[in-house]
Write a protein that holds these residues in place. Structure first.
Motif: not given
Ligand code: SF4
Length: 345
Positions: A311-323, A325-327
């Motif tokens: 949050a401090a870096e203005g980023l967002k936690a992904s709700k989609q898994s990395l696996a 995302f790759y698929r």
């Protein structure tokens, strides 16, 4: 895109010029990932290791270490029923211990595949092709196998697993078999020349990878390198930014060792170079102390620390898994390729 010119001058950047370079690196990743950061839980299943890497506290010659293999039940219960809500993927990690792979890791992957939507990564060392196939059939899809360093002579001097060429062959084999492979290298290994450091980019570039890490060297307790100096945090961060510019589409983690090389700010500065994966240690606390990659007083990234850094870096936690995302990316890519082919016709 892999045409970014790697240069020794970039390693020396500091201050304002360095901050601008890191911001430029973070910007090239945005079209591929937006501002999201993947959160992966890690469980350390076994600290038995048949290898003897000079830079690792779990090396087989470290007789001062109490060795353990976790119980399947304990880890399955933890990951199925008690994992933090922000974790979308899990990385199952061991020393190089095929017994733990058969007895604990494969049953655990099957249970996670059955009971959870978690993406599953493994970091288990160099194994035989049959075990790789069993792990994949069980439901893992991402394999982490670091090449550690780019010079075969250093690789053998530091007693890294097998030979350098075998290590690269295993990475290629895993990719051919359909794994998404993430590799990595270490910055500041004792005896590493600038040329050897820069050679890591060429090795990484030529490998069939989906991601790559850059870790600062941390002198491990009870290792032959225990008294060597720690890897330089600025050089490490500059390497992370160079890697991001070299491969905007790769997943690059902010490794927890950044906290040791750059206490207080290293981790967040890692996110500022365009890193887009963080790991949260979920190993039960009674086992954690003996998983001795570096030191016993490990700085543990809890969910709270990770979410607040993101949050401090203005980023967002992904709700989609990395696996997942790759698929999804895999499905999109052939579709884009065939659309381009149609336009060309
Ligand atoms: S780095 Fe991995 S393979 Fe090498 S000694 Fe440590 S746990 Fe074993």
């Amino acid at each position: 895109m892999d045409s970014f010119p790697i240069s020794a001058e970039l390693l020396k950047l500091r201050g304002g010029g360095q901050a601008m370079f890191h911001a430029r690196a973070a910007a090239v990743g945005a079209p591929h990932f937006g501002r999201r950061v993947f959160i992966r839980g890690v469980v350390e299943v076994s600290n038995f290791c048949r290898e003897n890497c000079a830079y690792c506290g779990m090396r087989r010659d470290n007789h001062s270490l109490a060795r353990y293999r976790a119980q399947y039940d304990q880890l399955a219960d933890l990951l199925i029923h008690h994992r933090p809500a922000s974790v979308t993927d899990v990385n199952i990690q061991t020393g190089e211990d095929p017994v733990a792979v058969r007895q604990v890791v494969i049953p655990l992957i099957k249970a996670l595949r059955r009971e959870t939507p978690l993406g599953i990564s493994v970091c288990l060392g160099t194994l035989n092709p049959r075990l790789y196939a069993e792990l994949k059939a069980a439901g893992a899809s991402i394999y982490i196998l670091k090449f550690e360093m780019a010079v075969a002579k250093d690789y053998s001097r530091l007693e890294a697993p097998g030979t350098f060429h075998e290590r690269l062959e295993h990475i290629r084999l895993l990719a051919r078999e359909g794994w998404k492979v993430s590799s990595g290298f270490i910055v500041g290994l004792p005896g590493q020349t600038q040329r050897a450091l820069l050679a890591n980019f060429e090795v990484a570039r030529l490998l069939p990878l989906a991601g790559c890490s850059v870790s600062p060297f941390i002198p491990g307790e009870a290792t032959p390198l225990a008294h060597a100096p720690i890897g330089d945090i600025d050089v490490t961060l500059n390497c992370m930014a160079m890697l991001r510019l070299l491969r905007p589409d790769w997943v690059i983690p902010a490794v927890s060792a950044l906290n040791l090389a750059g206490p207080g700010s290293g981790y967040r500065r890692g996110l500022r170079t365009g890193a887009n994966l963080v790991t949260m240690n979920l190993t039960p606390p009674d086992m954690r102390a003996d998983y001795l990659l570096y030191k016993r007083d490990r700085y543990i990234m809890t969910e709270e620390r990770i979410l607040s850094a993101i949050a401090a870096e203005g980023l967002k936690a992904s709700k989609q898994s990395l696996a997942s995302f790759y698929r999804a990316r895999e499905i999109r890519r052939p579709a884009v390729a065939s659309a381009v082919a149609e336009v060309a016709v």
